[in-house]
Design a protein around this motif. Structure first.
Motif, PDB file in Angstrom:
ATOM      1  N   ARG A  51      32.948  42.934  34.660  1.00 35.89           N
ATOM      2  CA  ARG A  51      34.285  42.059  35.198  1.00 35.89           C
ATOM      3  C   ARG A  51      34.188  40.479  34.760  1.00 35.89           C
ATOM      4  O   ARG A  51      35.043  39.581  34.762  1.00 35.89           O
ATOM      5  N   ASP A  52      32.773  40.193  34.769  1.00 28.50           N
ATOM      6  CA  ASP A  52      32.599  38.620  34.474  1.00 28.50           C
ATOM      7  C   ASP A  52      33.087  38.229  32.966  1.00 28.50           C
ATOM      8  O   ASP A  52      33.368  37.128  32.580  1.00 28.50           O
ATOM      9  N   ARG A  53      33.556  39.192  32.086  1.00 28.19           N
ATOM     10  CA  ARG A  53      34.023  38.978  30.809  1.00 28.19           C
ATOM     11  C   ARG A  53      35.395  38.390  31.082  1.00 28.19           C
ATOM     12  O   ARG A  53      36.280  37.821  30.149  1.00 28.19           O
ATOM     13  N   TYR A  54      36.175  38.618  32.130  1.00 26.69           N
ATOM     14  CA  TYR A  54      37.382  38.322  32.511  1.00 26.69           C
ATOM     15  C   TYR A  54      37.698  37.201  33.323  1.00 26.69           C
ATOM     16  O   TYR A  54      38.797  36.758  33.521  1.00 26.69           O
ATOM     17  N   VAL A  55      37.010  37.162  34.499  1.00 23.70           N
ATOM     18  CA  VAL A  55      37.016  36.471  35.478  1.00 23.70           C
ATOM     19  C   VAL A  55      36.363  34.817  35.671  1.00 23.70           C
ATOM     20  O   VAL A  55      35.345  34.674  35.166  1.00 23.70           O
ATOM     21  N   SER A  56      37.242  33.849  36.097  1.00 26.39           N
ATOM     22  CA  SER A  56      36.819  32.709  35.885  1.00 26.39           C
ATOM     23  C   SER A  56      36.343  32.223  37.557  1.00 26.39           C
ATOM     24  O   SER A  56      35.248  31.450  37.664  1.00 26.39           O
ATOM     25  N   SER A  57      36.557  32.977  38.605  1.00 25.83           N
ATOM     26  CA  SER A  57      36.090  32.981  39.791  1.00 25.83           C
ATOM     27  C   SER A  57      36.806  34.199  40.737  1.00 25.83           C
ATOM     28  O   SER A  57      37.444  34.516  40.251  1.00 25.83           O
ATOM     29  N   ALA A  58      35.913  34.122  41.721  1.00 21.97           N
ATOM     30  CA  ALA A  58      35.988  35.098  42.831  1.00 21.97           C
ATOM     31  C   ALA A  58      35.772  34.946  44.022  1.00 21.97           C
ATOM     32  O   ALA A  58      34.641  34.058  44.310  1.00 21.97           O
ATOM     33  N   ARG A  59      36.522  35.636  45.042  1.00 20.76           N
ATOM     34  CA  ARG A  59      36.180  35.145  46.451  1.00 20.76           C
ATOM     35  C   ARG A  59      36.293  36.474  47.194  1.00 20.76           C
ATOM     36  O   ARG A  59      37.228  37.199  47.091  1.00 20.76           O
ATOM     37  N   VAL A  60      35.310  36.977  48.037  1.00 17.74           N
ATOM     38  CA  VAL A  60      35.361  38.133  48.929  1.00 17.74           C
ATOM     39  C   VAL A  60      35.307  37.562  50.273  1.00 17.74           C
ATOM     40  O   VAL A  60      34.454  36.810  50.694  1.00 17.74           O
ATOM     41  N   GLU A  61      36.112  38.499  50.918  1.00 21.90           N
ATOM     42  CA  GLU A  61      36.345  38.076  52.532  1.00 21.90           C
ATOM     43  C   GLU A  61      35.985  39.601  53.147  1.00 21.90           C
ATOM     44  O   GLU A  61      36.837  40.407  52.836  1.00 21.90           O
ATOM     45  N   PHE A  62      35.220  39.645  53.906  1.00 21.21           N
ATOM     46  CA  PHE A  62      35.090  40.833  54.748  1.00 21.21           C
ATOM     47  C   PHE A  62      35.827  40.631  56.045  1.00 21.21           C
ATOM     48  O   PHE A  62      35.888  39.344  56.588  1.00 21.21           O
ATOM     49  N   LEU A  63      36.650  41.951  56.365  1.00 20.38           N
ATOM     50  CA  LEU A  63      37.519  41.680  57.629  1.00 20.38           C
ATOM     51  C   LEU A  63      37.145  42.510  58.753  1.00 20.38           C
ATOM     52  O   LEU A  63      36.296  43.565  58.547  1.00 20.38           O
TER      53      LEU A  63
END
Length: 103
Positions: A80-92
């Motif tokens: 995934r890091d080949r494509y992604v500039s940033s990521a955010r995970v939120e647990f619910l």
């Protein structure tokens, strides 16, 4: 029930196409091998063509842990890091729902 939302911002349109293909392959593996994954839904954000949001619901934390150990998930995480500039995970934590277990 164990749930999370992940937002990915992608590098550019060409990378978005590659990411979407990677996601399609991953969802195929999830569909075939993960009975404890209740919902795994990916979305393009309206008005933001380089943004993707995943909504994931698992039977419980053990099902999520099983998801993380799967070969298709490990492949996604390694690529995934080949494509992604940033990521955010939120647990619910569920409060109320229709169609999903909340207890």
């Amino acid at each position: 029930m164990f749930a999370l939302v992940v937002r990915f911002d992608l590098q550019d349109a060409a990378k978005a196409d590659g990411f979407d293909q990677l996601v399609a392959e991953t969802v195929d593996g999830i569909t075939r091998h993960e009975a404890g994954t209740l919902v795994y839904s990916t979305h393009v954000v309206e008005g933001e063509p380089l943004a993707r949001v995943f909504y994931e619901v698992y039977r419980d934390r053990a099902a999520f842990d099983d998801h993380e150990r799967q070969p298709h998930t490990k492949h996604f995480l390694s690529e995934r890091d080949r494509y992604v500039s940033s990521a955010r995970v939120e647990f619910l934590t569920p409060v109320a729902a229709k169609g999903l277990p909340t207890g």
